[in-house]
Design a protein around this motif. Structure first.
Motif, short mmCIF file in Angstrom:
data_model
loop_
_atom_site.label_atom_id
_atom_site.label_comp_id
_atom_site.label_asym_id
_atom_site.label_seq_id
_atom_site.Cartn_x
_atom_site.Cartn_y
_atom_site.Cartn_z
N SER A 8 0.81 -1.22 0.00
CA SER A 8 0.00 0.00 0.00
C SER A 8 0.84 1.27 0.00
CB SER A 8 -0.95 0.01 1.20
OG SER A 8 -1.79 -1.11 1.15
N ARG A 9 2.08 1.20 0.46
CA ARG A 9 2.93 2.39 0.40
C ARG A 9 3.84 2.35 -0.84
NH1 ARG A 9 3.18 5.29 5.88
NH2 ARG A 9 1.78 4.02 7.13
N SER A 10 3.60 1.38 -1.70
CA SER A 10 4.37 1.34 -2.95
C SER A 10 3.95 2.52 -3.81
CB SER A 10 4.10 0.03 -3.69
OG SER A 10 2.76 0.02 -4.18
N GLU A 11 4.86 2.95 -4.68
CA GLU A 11 4.57 4.05 -5.59
C GLU A 11 3.29 3.75 -6.39
OE1 GLU A 11 8.19 5.16 -7.61
OE2 GLU A 11 7.00 6.15 -9.18
N GLU A 12 3.16 2.50 -6.82
CA GLU A 12 2.03 2.13 -7.67
C GLU A 12 0.71 2.33 -6.93
OE1 GLU A 12 4.67 0.18 -7.11
OE2 GLU A 12 5.61 -0.12 -9.07
N VAL B 34 -4.37 5.35 -4.91
CA VAL B 34 -5.20 5.78 -3.78
C VAL B 34 -5.25 7.31 -3.67
CG1 VAL B 34 -3.65 5.88 -1.77
CG2 VAL B 34 -5.91 4.86 -1.53
N ALA B 35 -4.22 7.98 -4.16
CA ALA B 35 -4.21 9.44 -4.15
C ALA B 35 -5.38 9.97 -4.97
CB ALA B 35 -2.89 9.97 -4.72
N GLU B 36 -5.60 9.38 -6.11
CA GLU B 36 -6.71 9.80 -6.99
C GLU B 36 -8.05 9.49 -6.32
OE1 GLU B 36 -6.55 11.61 -9.59
OE2 GLU B 36 -8.70 11.48 -10.04
N MET C 10 1.63 12.59 -2.02
CA MET C 10 1.11 11.51 -1.15
C MET C 10 2.24 10.53 -0.82
SD MET C 10 -2.24 11.56 -0.46
CE MET C 10 -3.48 12.76 -0.88
N GLN C 11 3.00 10.23 -1.85
CA GLN C 11 4.16 9.35 -1.70
C GLN C 11 5.12 9.91 -0.64
OE1 GLN C 11 4.29 6.74 -3.97
NE2 GLN C 11 6.03 5.92 -2.82
N LYS D 162 16.66 0.44 1.15
CA LYS D 162 17.55 1.22 0.28
C LYS D 162 16.84 1.59 -1.02
CE LYS D 162 21.25 -1.57 1.18
NZ LYS D 162 22.60 -2.15 1.02
N ALA D 163 16.10 0.64 -1.57
CA ALA D 163 15.41 0.91 -2.84
C ALA D 163 14.33 1.97 -2.65
CB ALA D 163 14.79 -0.38 -3.38
N ARG D 164 13.57 1.85 -1.60
CA ARG D 164 12.46 2.78 -1.42
C ARG D 164 12.93 4.17 -1.00
NH1 ARG D 164 7.12 1.08 1.77
NH2 ARG D 164 6.68 0.22 -0.29
N TYR D 165 13.93 4.22 -0.09
CA TYR D 165 14.24 5.52 0.51
C TYR D 165 15.46 6.21 -0.10
CZ TYR D 165 10.60 4.32 3.75
OH TYR D 165 9.39 4.00 4.29
N LEU D 166 16.33 5.39 -0.75
CA LEU D 166 17.52 6.02 -1.36
C LEU D 166 17.59 5.76 -2.87
CD1 LEU D 166 20.33 5.36 1.32
CD2 LEU D 166 18.93 7.43 0.99
N ASP D 167 16.53 5.12 -3.39
CA ASP D 167 16.50 4.79 -4.83
C ASP D 167 17.71 3.98 -5.27
OD1 ASP D 167 14.15 6.32 -5.04
OD2 ASP D 167 15.33 8.15 -5.34
N VAL D 168 18.27 3.16 -4.38
CA VAL D 168 19.40 2.32 -4.83
C VAL D 168 19.01 0.84 -4.75
CG1 VAL D 168 21.19 3.93 -4.27
CG2 VAL D 168 20.44 2.29 -2.53
#
Lengths: 497, 497
Positions: free
Chosen positions: B305-309, B314-316, B334-335, B491-497
């Motif tokens: 649910s907190r994924s970008e997708e 849900v924002a819409e 929202m992200q 790391k992937a979610r918060y630092l984009d690595v």
């Protein structure tokens, strides 16, 4: 610990488990999603299984033997408690577990078929399942009658009305059945000659109905810190003495039925909540039986709330609550609506005057069915004949006749008479209350149930099951159940005599 | 009937009684009037007393002996069920009834004092009662450790996380504790350099919040024919597998917390409802433990649910539901809100990155307290030092420090690590799910949890307690619990690595 105290401990646990079932039952009827039914059935079966095992254990049997031997050490409430424990124990140990399970299953199956048979007017479809239920009921009656040394019908009645005797009910109901037809005719003629009742027009918002209902519940004395009001398909008063769950249902086209309905359930609620606090979870601290229970709902609904004094009060309240205008909202008109008499087919919709005919009919029929002097095949015809004799109208089909009530299909035989015995007890208690506390009517005219409730708390509720129904009535009113008081009430209210 | 089947019958009844308690617990937290509390306590005590008596009876002991002898006749699920029965039985029989009663009483007394001590920042007032609770907990740990032949902490942990071992948790948490401070710092710097999150403005009607919550609950796959959504002070997922009671609380000023909250509880709910239907009311048909349970709520809340997708989706939905306008409602914003990292004092409000620090702190402290290598007098200071070490902030008082959580005061020692073990398991399962079902992210972008839920049903829910937590993770993901996957997720979610 003495044997008696050990029994108290056993019953305390057993009744706490019964309270758990009570809350689960409320949940099932109000908020449970349909898909939870199967799991709920298993939960309830587990709880009643545990209760039954506690009660029928060898240990409890031995404790009873010892407690009876040491009876001399007990105070009067303890003695009464022991007596009530024994009564419950006699019922529980009379039947073995397999028999009770067979009964539960037969009742459930029959009730399921009944749910289809009633709207479909299909008595034939339910006959085999109903025969099974009746057959098991007859066996139960026979077993218990031998053990209790009483009539078979009385053995069943005792479960709902401890110590009740059909011989007495026969006399009371025969007296009433002789009185009612002419009386009803006279009331119908009188009402036909008077201004007709006019139904207030409207759609009545559910929110306003609920608010008014809550206000009236509080006026009776109900404490929302110890209970709730919710919606269910069939209104009831459930839960436990310190957490009472009243339910109602609302109809946007009619606020008057729900309003009187919640007052009725509040009468039950006040009885439960005011049972002797020192004896919570003990048999002697429980309600006396269904006659007294019904008397407490009907003294609030029929005696107090449909009195001229209270109807005048509530008419004004309702007028304000719904923004009503015109003569339909006048106290006299409300009075006419709430005391309108009209013979009809359905018991639960019946008015105070015609209601006893419905009950007397069922009582007479179930006695014959249990005795076996009438077969189930003959029920529809006998029902219709009986209603015609008592009320002068004949149901056009079984949906409006012998299929209308769940009781027999579900296995509740011997219950029906308590409705009318309760109505009579209510009249008798109300007459004595007014004699003892003359300001009761003028208080009701102010929406104040305090004087009546104070008297009921002291003279009825606080006694729990210490006395039998007739002992209690005699202590409080000077007489055992007396149909003359009920008849006098009807004559005064409906014929002004 | 074989001894094994007789045990199944005993556990079936015992668990049906447990389900009854579950519904009563929901009632108590949602609808029960305050005045019903005392009666409810007695009902619940009666039910747990009965459960305890069933489990600790001589009959059950004999059945276990016989069932173990006849083990050869059992299938694999029956064997697993017998193993789980034994685990429950070992816990129940380890302590005698008086000891358990003393524990329950001490916990209740301590909890009552805690309810005052927390807002009053008065740790001293609770110290004596807490000492009593800890003392009994230490005794329990010692007794069980000897019986189970394990470490004292693990003996307590086993109750919440069957088979859990502190030696493994030490290694996992040390690894995480070494990683988190620098990582958190990097995330804070990154987020500080980016556009700041803007909270959407508004009063958000409770009705619209509830409607949106219900829509999202259904999107996850929850069937309202088998459950409800209601309001309670502390959100939870209760009830029973076929009648699940989710609760939330609404805040007119903030719809985002309740929205993610119901998604979290729905994750718990889906696990319960999809447990193997053939093993309802049996130990092997129950949830595996708190680590797996928390993994199922967090895979829905934190992973999906907190994924970008999904946040874009849900924002819409939220924008439409609340009639929102402006950049605050943009998916990117929202992200930012839902993934904002901010070290703070209160665990239950913590974000995904700082949450483990709260848990590691409590885990380390409770180990020392149980072992006795630290006294309770030293707890406030040790707490504040520990949080400063792990998160770089120091609570200004005990209300924001060691008084914040109910667990220890209520007697739940050995529970805390499962929160973060669950978060790690969720990351590991989500990675495997996405590898096996590549359309999961694109489906979430459409608000469709179907592909993810199908995978979870088959790979997690349907296993019940057949395998241990690590066996299940190994079977499904190829590895036992592995902190590297969680770290990679962060790391992937918060630092984009």
């Amino acid at each position: 610990m003495s044997a008696y105290l050990a029994l108290e401990k056993k019953f305390r646990r057993m009744n706490a488990i019964g309270e758990a079932s009570g809350v689960l039952g409320w949940d099932m009827s109000t908020v449970m999603p349909a898909g939870g039914a199967e799991a709920r059935m298993e939960q309830l079966a587990a709880l009643s299984g545990v209760q039954h095992e506690i009660l029928t254990s060898r240990e409890v049997e031995d404790l009873f033997a010892q407690a009876l031997e040491d009876k001399g050490d007990l105070g009067s409430w303890q003695l009464a408690n022991l007596r009530e424990m024994q009564r419950i124990w006699r019922h529980a140990t009379a039947l073995d577990g397999d028999f009770v399970e067979a009964q539960t299953k037969a009742g459930k199956r029959c009730e399921m078929i009944w749910r289809e048979a009633r709207p479909n007017n299909d008595f034939a479809s339910i006959l085999p399942a109903m025969k099974e239920v009746l057959n098991l009921t007859q066996q139960e009656a026979k077993i218990k009658a031998e053990l209790f040394e009483c009539d078979t019908y009385d053995a069943l009645l005792d479960h709902f009305e401890p110590g009740g005797k059909s011989m007495r009910i026969d006399a009371i109901f025969d007296d009433l059945a002789a009185f009612l037809p002419d009386f009803t005719q006279a009331v119908l003629e009188k009402q036909a000659s008077e201004t007709a009742a006019v139904m207030p027009d409207g759609s009545f918002s559910l929110k306003a109905q609920e608010a008014l209902g809550r206000e009236m519940i509080k006026a009776v004395g109900f404490d929302f810190n110890h209970g709730r009001l919710d919606v269910s398909l069939h209104p009831f008063c459930g839960g436990v003495p310190d957490d009472i769950r009243i339910t109602t249902r609302y109809d946007e086209a009619d606020f008057m039925t729900s309003l009187m309905g919640v007052l009725h359930e509040t009468g039950h609620a006040m009885y439960e909540h005011n049972l002797p606090k020192d004896w919570r979870l003990q048999p002697v601290g429980s309600a006396r039986g269904m006659t007294m229970h019904e008397s407490q709902s009907l003294i609030i609904e029929m005696q107090a709330s449909r009195s001229e004094e209270f109807v005048s009060f509530v008419a004004e309240k309702a007028k304000v609550a719904f923004g009503g205008q015109g003569t339909a909202w006048a106290p006299e008109n409300m009075q006419r609506i709430y005391n309108k008499v009209k013979p009809d087919f359905i018991r639960v919709d019946a008015d105070e005057v015609t209601y006893p005919a419905h009950v007397i009919l069922r009582y007479r029929l179930e006695k014959e069915l249990i005795k076996g002097s009438m077969g189930l095949e003959d029920l529809p015809h006998a029902w219709n004949d009986g209603l015609e004799d008592l009320l002068g109208i004949r149901p056009p089909n079984d949906t409006l006749g012998c299929l209308q009530d769940i009781h027999w299909y579900d296995g509740a035989w011997g219950y029906f008479p308590t409705y009318t015995l309760g109505a009579m007890a209510a009249a008798q208690l109300f007459a004595s209350a007014k004699a003892a506390v003359p300001e009761i009517p003028s208080a009701l005219a102010q929406g104040n149930f305090g004087p009546l409730m104070g008297w009921l708390n002291e003279n009825v509720h606080a006694w729990g099951s210490f006395l039998s129904t007739d002992e209690l009535l005699t202590t409080v009113t000077g007489h055992p159940l007396d149909p003359q008081v009920f008849k006098a009430h009807l004559k005064a209210r409906y014929l002004d005599v």
